[in-house]
Design a protein around this motif. Structure first.
Motif, mmCIF file in Angstrom:
data_model
loop_
_atom_site.group_PDB
_atom_site.id
_atom_site.type_symbol
_atom_site.label_atom_id
_atom_site.label_comp_id
_atom_site.label_asym_id
_atom_site.label_seq_id
_atom_site.Cartn_x
_atom_site.Cartn_y
_atom_site.Cartn_z
ATOM 1 N N THR A 126 111.990 -23.580 15.661
ATOM 2 C CA THR A 126 111.133 -23.420 16.834
ATOM 3 C C THR A 126 110.527 -24.738 17.311
ATOM 4 O OG1 THR A 126 109.257 -22.842 15.410
ATOM 5 C CG2 THR A 126 110.580 -21.013 16.306
ATOM 6 N N GLN A 127 110.916 -25.845 16.703
ATOM 7 C CA GLN A 127 110.419 -27.149 17.148
ATOM 8 C C GLN A 127 111.027 -27.507 18.499
ATOM 9 O OE1 GLN A 127 107.991 -28.969 15.527
ATOM 10 N NE2 GLN A 127 107.936 -27.080 14.302
ATOM 11 N N SER A 128 110.207 -28.104 19.358
ATOM 12 C CA SER A 128 110.693 -28.556 20.653
ATOM 13 C C SER A 128 111.763 -29.625 20.450
ATOM 14 C CB SER A 128 109.524 -29.121 21.460
ATOM 15 O OG SER A 128 109.971 -29.571 22.707
ATOM 16 N N GLY A 129 112.920 -29.432 21.043
ATOM 17 C CA GLY A 129 114.040 -30.353 20.888
ATOM 18 C C GLY A 129 115.157 -29.780 20.031
ATOM 19 N N VAL A 130 114.844 -28.735 19.246
ATOM 20 C CA VAL A 130 115.886 -28.068 18.461
ATOM 21 C C VAL A 130 116.659 -27.155 19.404
ATOM 22 C CG1 VAL A 130 116.382 -26.472 16.571
ATOM 23 C CG2 VAL A 130 114.633 -28.234 16.277
ATOM 24 N N ILE A 131 117.954 -27.380 19.501
ATOM 25 C CA ILE A 131 118.809 -26.628 20.419
ATOM 26 C C ILE A 131 119.198 -25.292 19.809
ATOM 27 C CG2 ILE A 131 121.025 -26.672 21.654
ATOM 28 C CD1 ILE A 131 120.660 -29.840 21.570
ATOM 29 N N SER A 132 119.580 -25.310 18.533
ATOM 30 C CA SER A 132 119.907 -24.065 17.849
ATOM 31 C C SER A 132 119.747 -24.257 16.350
ATOM 32 C CB SER A 132 121.334 -23.605 18.178
ATOM 33 O OG SER A 132 122.286 -24.515 17.651
ATOM 34 N N GLY A 133 119.622 -23.144 15.649
ATOM 35 C CA GLY A 133 119.480 -23.176 14.204
ATOM 36 C C GLY A 133 119.852 -21.844 13.609
ATOM 37 N N LYS A 134 120.169 -21.875 12.313
ATOM 38 C CA LYS A 134 120.559 -20.646 11.627
ATOM 39 C C LYS A 134 120.258 -20.791 10.148
ATOM 40 C CE LYS A 134 124.527 -17.565 10.959
ATOM 41 N NZ LYS A 134 123.795 -16.339 11.166
ATOM 42 N N LEU A 135 119.809 -19.710 9.538
ATOM 43 C CA LEU A 135 119.620 -19.631 8.096
ATOM 44 C C LEU A 135 120.764 -18.807 7.525
ATOM 45 C CD1 LEU A 135 117.974 -19.873 5.424
ATOM 46 C CD2 LEU A 135 116.725 -17.826 6.168
ATOM 47 N N HIS A 136 121.470 -19.358 6.556
ATOM 48 C CA HIS A 136 122.555 -18.637 5.889
ATOM 49 C C HIS A 136 122.239 -18.613 4.402
ATOM 50 C CE1 HIS A 136 126.552 -17.086 5.136
ATOM 51 N NE2 HIS A 136 126.636 -17.956 4.139
ATOM 52 N N LEU A 137 122.094 -17.401 3.834
ATOM 53 C CA LEU A 137 121.720 -17.253 2.429
ATOM 54 C C LEU A 137 122.855 -16.676 1.604
ATOM 55 C CD1 LEU A 137 118.143 -15.772 2.901
ATOM 56 C CD2 LEU A 137 118.757 -18.112 2.315
ATOM 57 N N ILE A 138 122.854 -17.039 0.327
ATOM 58 C CA ILE A 138 123.790 -16.457 -0.634
ATOM 59 C C ILE A 138 122.987 -15.959 -1.829
ATOM 60 C CG2 ILE A 138 125.797 -17.832 0.045
ATOM 61 C CD1 ILE A 138 125.201 -19.634 -2.368
ATOM 62 N N ALA A 139 123.488 -14.951 -2.498
ATOM 63 C CA ALA A 139 122.782 -14.364 -3.637
ATOM 64 C C ALA A 139 123.121 -15.123 -4.900
ATOM 65 C CB ALA A 139 123.130 -12.894 -3.782
ATOM 66 N N SER A 140 122.655 -16.344 -4.950
ATOM 67 C CA SER A 140 122.877 -17.173 -6.120
ATOM 68 C C SER A 140 121.735 -18.167 -6.180
ATOM 69 C CB SER A 140 124.217 -17.904 -6.002
ATOM 70 O OG SER A 140 124.534 -18.538 -7.217
ATOM 71 N N LEU A 141 121.615 -18.841 -7.295
ATOM 72 C CA LEU A 141 120.558 -19.826 -7.448
ATOM 73 C C LEU A 141 121.140 -21.154 -7.890
ATOM 74 C CD1 LEU A 141 117.783 -17.708 -9.195
ATOM 75 C CD2 LEU A 141 117.896 -18.417 -6.816
ATOM 76 N N ILE A 142 120.462 -22.225 -7.520
ATOM 77 C CA ILE A 142 120.829 -23.572 -7.921
ATOM 78 C C ILE A 142 120.206 -23.802 -9.300
ATOM 79 C CG2 ILE A 142 120.577 -26.016 -7.338
ATOM 80 C CD1 ILE A 142 120.106 -24.964 -4.394
ATOM 81 N N PRO A 143 120.934 -24.385 -10.243
ATOM 82 C CA PRO A 143 120.319 -24.664 -11.546
ATOM 83 C C PRO A 143 119.084 -25.543 -11.372
ATOM 84 C CG PRO A 143 122.683 -25.061 -11.614
ATOM 85 C CD PRO A 143 122.329 -24.812 -10.176
ATOM 86 N N PRO A 144 118.077 -25.369 -12.236
ATOM 87 C CA PRO A 144 116.849 -26.159 -12.097
ATOM 88 C C PRO A 144 117.120 -27.655 -12.194
ATOM 89 C CG PRO A 144 116.731 -24.667 -13.990
ATOM 90 C CD PRO A 144 118.055 -24.478 -13.351
ATOM 91 N N VAL A 145 116.463 -28.418 -11.335
ATOM 92 C CA VAL A 145 116.621 -29.863 -11.329
ATOM 93 C C VAL A 145 115.793 -30.476 -12.458
ATOM 94 C CG1 VAL A 145 116.278 -31.965 -9.976
ATOM 95 C CG2 VAL A 145 117.067 -29.878 -8.860
ATOM 96 N N HIS A 146 114.620 -29.908 -12.709
ATOM 97 C CA HIS A 146 113.729 -30.411 -13.749
ATOM 98 C C HIS A 146 113.527 -29.318 -14.790
ATOM 99 C CE1 HIS A 146 112.752 -33.768 -11.160
ATOM 100 N NE2 HIS A 146 112.497 -32.910 -10.182
ATOM 101 N N GLU A 147 113.473 -29.713 -16.046
ATOM 102 C CA GLU A 147 113.180 -28.749 -17.091
ATOM 103 C C GLU A 147 111.719 -28.337 -16.984
ATOM 104 O OE1 GLU A 147 114.385 -29.935 -21.017
ATOM 105 O OE2 GLU A 147 116.022 -31.109 -20.173
ATOM 106 N N LYS A 148 111.450 -27.080 -17.247
ATOM 107 C CA LYS A 148 110.090 -26.564 -17.157
ATOM 108 C C LYS A 148 109.193 -27.276 -18.169
ATOM 109 C CE LYS A 148 107.590 -22.285 -16.761
ATOM 110 N NZ LYS A 148 107.695 -20.847 -16.680
#
Length: 159
Positions: A126-148
């Protein structure tokens, strides 16, 4: 154990299709290069199942936000960068490509609860200047970058 037993178990289902839809399915299988009707139907079902999971606001998913914008819009690049920093826990990475006529294609890799990811995508799109956008989701997760519980290796304090 046979090689067939080591593969994931599948169930056979039967569907009935009118001739017109079957003809279109066969044409799509040939056009897109699917190995079989089953593979095409699995792909279509997977896409629809993922779309229905997007309605579950608390579901954790990974995905991308795709933006197409005019990079000459006053302050837009700075605002998009600020939004990424404000959502640092969900925005994993970004890639932008400068196109002709001062246009940019940007792809943000995101992960988190569907509700939050949709809010983030809406903020970007919704920012002024953005012509179009889309969110595409998948049912998966990225492995953690940092250990807890482990401190980041780099000093992340502002200069």
């Amino acid at each position: 154990m046979s090689s067939r037993e080591t593969k994931e178990q599948v169930s056979r289902v039967s569907i009935s299709l009118p001739p017109g839809i079957l003809h279109e399915l066969d044409a799509m299988v040939a056009e897109k290069g699917y190995a079989s009707r089953s593979q095409a139907i699995q792909n279509i079902l997977h896409q629809e199942l993922m779309a229905s999971r997007k309605d579950s606001a608390d579901e954790l998913m990974a995905g991308v936000i795709i933006l197409f914008y005019n990079n000459a819009a006053t302050g837009l690049s700075q605002k998009l960068a600020e939004l990424q920093y404000e959502n640092l826990a969900e925005v994993i990475s970004s890639l932008h490509v400068n196109l002709v006529r001062r246009q940019t294609l940007e792809v943000l890799l995101v992960q988190g609860k569907v509700r939050k990811l949709q809010e983030i995508a809406d903020q970007f799109m919704t920012q002024s200047g953005v012509i179009s956008g889309k969110l595409h989701l998948i049912a998966s997760l990225i492995p953690p970058v940092h250990e807890k519980g482990r401190a980041p290796a780099l000093d992340m304090t502002p200069c």
